[in-house]
Design a protein around this motif. Sequence first.
Motif, PDB file in Angstrom:
ATOM      1  N   ILE A   1      23.030  31.968  18.961  1.00 49.31           N
ATOM      2  CA  ILE A   1      21.626  32.362  18.803  1.00 49.31           C
ATOM      3  C   ILE A   1      20.805  31.154  18.399  1.00 49.31           C
ATOM      4  O   ILE A   1      19.721  30.922  18.912  1.00 49.31           O
ATOM      5  N   GLY A   2      21.319  30.396  17.425  1.00 47.37           N
ATOM      6  CA  GLY A   2      20.620  29.189  16.981  1.00 47.37           C
ATOM      7  C   GLY A   2      19.856  29.372  15.686  1.00 47.37           C
ATOM      8  O   GLY A   2      18.726  28.888  15.565  1.00 47.37           O
ATOM      9  N   VAL A   3      20.446  30.081  14.709  1.00 51.06           N
ATOM     10  CA  VAL A   3      19.809  30.208  13.402  1.00 51.06           C
ATOM     11  C   VAL A   3      20.842  29.963  12.304  1.00 51.06           C
ATOM     12  O   VAL A   3      22.027  30.229  12.479  1.00 51.06           O
ATOM     13  N   ASN A   4      20.375  29.451  11.170  1.00 53.05           N
ATOM     14  CA  ASN A   4      21.155  29.443   9.942  1.00 53.05           C
ATOM     15  C   ASN A   4      20.666  30.614   9.112  1.00 53.05           C
ATOM     16  O   ASN A   4      19.469  30.923   9.100  1.00 53.05           O
ATOM     17  N   PHE A   5      21.575  31.281   8.414  1.00 51.84           N
ATOM     18  CA  PHE A   5      21.147  32.481   7.698  1.00 51.84           C
ATOM     19  C   PHE A   5      21.932  32.673   6.419  1.00 51.84           C
ATOM     20  O   PHE A   5      22.999  32.097   6.216  1.00 51.84           O
ATOM     21  N   LEU A   6      21.390  33.506   5.552  1.00 55.06           N
ATOM     22  CA  LEU A   6      22.015  33.861   4.286  1.00 55.06           C
ATOM     23  C   LEU A   6      22.127  35.374   4.208  1.00 55.06           C
ATOM     24  O   LEU A   6      21.211  36.097   4.598  1.00 55.06           O
ATOM     25  N   ASP A   7      23.261  35.871   3.693  1.00 57.45           N
ATOM     26  CA  ASP A   7      23.393  37.298   3.425  1.00 57.45           C
ATOM     27  C   ASP A   7      22.467  37.676   2.280  1.00 57.45           C
ATOM     28  O   ASP A   7      22.409  36.971   1.261  1.00 57.45           O
ATOM     29  N   LEU A   8      21.773  38.787   2.427  1.00 54.69           N
ATOM     30  CA  LEU A   8      20.831  39.216   1.405  1.00 54.69           C
ATOM     31  C   LEU A   8      21.407  40.294   0.494  1.00 54.69           C
ATOM     32  O   LEU A   8      22.165  41.160   0.938  1.00 54.69           O
TER      33      LEU A   8
END
Length: 507
Positions: free
Chosen positions: A306-313
């Motif tokens: 997809i092309g995103v960095n993310f954090l679990d909320l």
Amino acid sequence: MKKIAITLLTAFVGGALALGTYKLIENKYADSRSLEDKQKLYFTNNPLNVNSSTGDLDFTQAAAAVSPAVVHIKTTYKGQTRGGGGADPFDDMFNDFFGGRQRQSAPVMASGSGVIISDDGYIVTNNHVVENATDISVILTDKRSLKAKVIGRDPNTDLALIKVSATKLPLVKMGNSDNVRVGEWVLAVGYPFTLNTTVTAGIVSAKGRSIGILSQGDDDNPYQRRNAAPAASSAIESFIQTDAAINRGNSGGALVNTNGELIGINAAIASQSGNYEGYGFAIPINLAKKVLDDFMKYGTVKRGYIGVNFLDLDADKAKEVGTTQINGLYVSAVVPNSGAEAVGLKKGDVITKVEGNTINSSADLQERVGRLRPGDKINISYIRDSKERQATITLKGDDEVKLAGNSGRSNEEIYNKLGASFAPLSSTVKQRYHINSGLVVSEVRSGGIFDQQEVPKGTVITSVNGKAVNSVDDIDAALSAGKGDMLQLSGITPDGAQFRYSFPIGG
């Protein structure tokens, strides 16, 4: 009467010709069929007559249907030190997860399990069962021993596909891991402690578990598998957790439902001792299907991003990043030239659904994306400005998101861009996080990438560009070996959450 005879003869000859032509076409194109097509054809001709045993807890039918197609895999390795461990590549994992013994100069022997998924000899197992093996033997339940060759391996999912030269083999029917429910009965089938086929029963304890074993590979990690170099940041972990007893030797074996359908490939256990202590973890078969088909078609895995960095909320993380959303994945960065950038995703968006399914953790998204290839499309829902929006993202491969050379930048330039300093880990911190290597972020300077991406002081960095780091020299080596305009980091935040980031380091 004569006309009837002629008609019957004509029909017979026509049918024979049609059948012969079909067989020729079938043989010619047999290898071009997907594993799912092969399975459909096999089980159309060989129906699986197993009734669900949930009601009376009688697992005999499922066990009888599956056991003949679960095989014992024996591997041989050169008698030499591997990757900083002992002579036996498996002694360092958890006192040998699947049964090898250390030797000084003689070839090292080890063993695991595998599952026949095609009657012409294709067998799925774990990557760590066959990785670097110089010889692979498959022992069938009828005691035949066959040499196997590796078709493909993927450290990022810990899956491997091997093949033996044989036909008309028994196989396990692949099920649908999306339909697996927490609390349902399952069976684990394999060769623990090099014993003959063994069946254990338990329930599904959880789904979508991410335990960090593929991204870190630490020999002190309680989720034991083996002591191997950490995988790249594209590691995919979305395990099915079960309390069915899994021990040394079950690695690569089958996790099946009470209908005798394969729903997972056993891969790891939660254990401080190396033996069963309550929980095991299996790779969902729906993820495995795509990886295995890629092996058959391309010899390697075609993975889209997809092309995103993310954090679990959660409530604490939401407060930290300044969002009112406590469920979903917080987008901390968007990779340049990615599918996410093309549809307008931005830092601060919160991804809540993928293909209409609610996202509860990063594992949910990674597994769904892991089933797709570059060029495939995926539908997501996300929250921006308190409004839910939808987007259809076209996945791209590594080569399409600027992973093709470091543009001549020096390590010093990259350090300056990061805006961070690093210090060795204390033994206390290593023990707390169950790791044996890593560096702590001792300073974050204003305006650098770490500051912009909100990487706090006290964060532990365990790998850089897929390489374990234990000193500043290790970071230098990892930066020098890096590919492209992206810097890949894996680690643990001060509150104990694991993360994997890809930072653009372009000019």
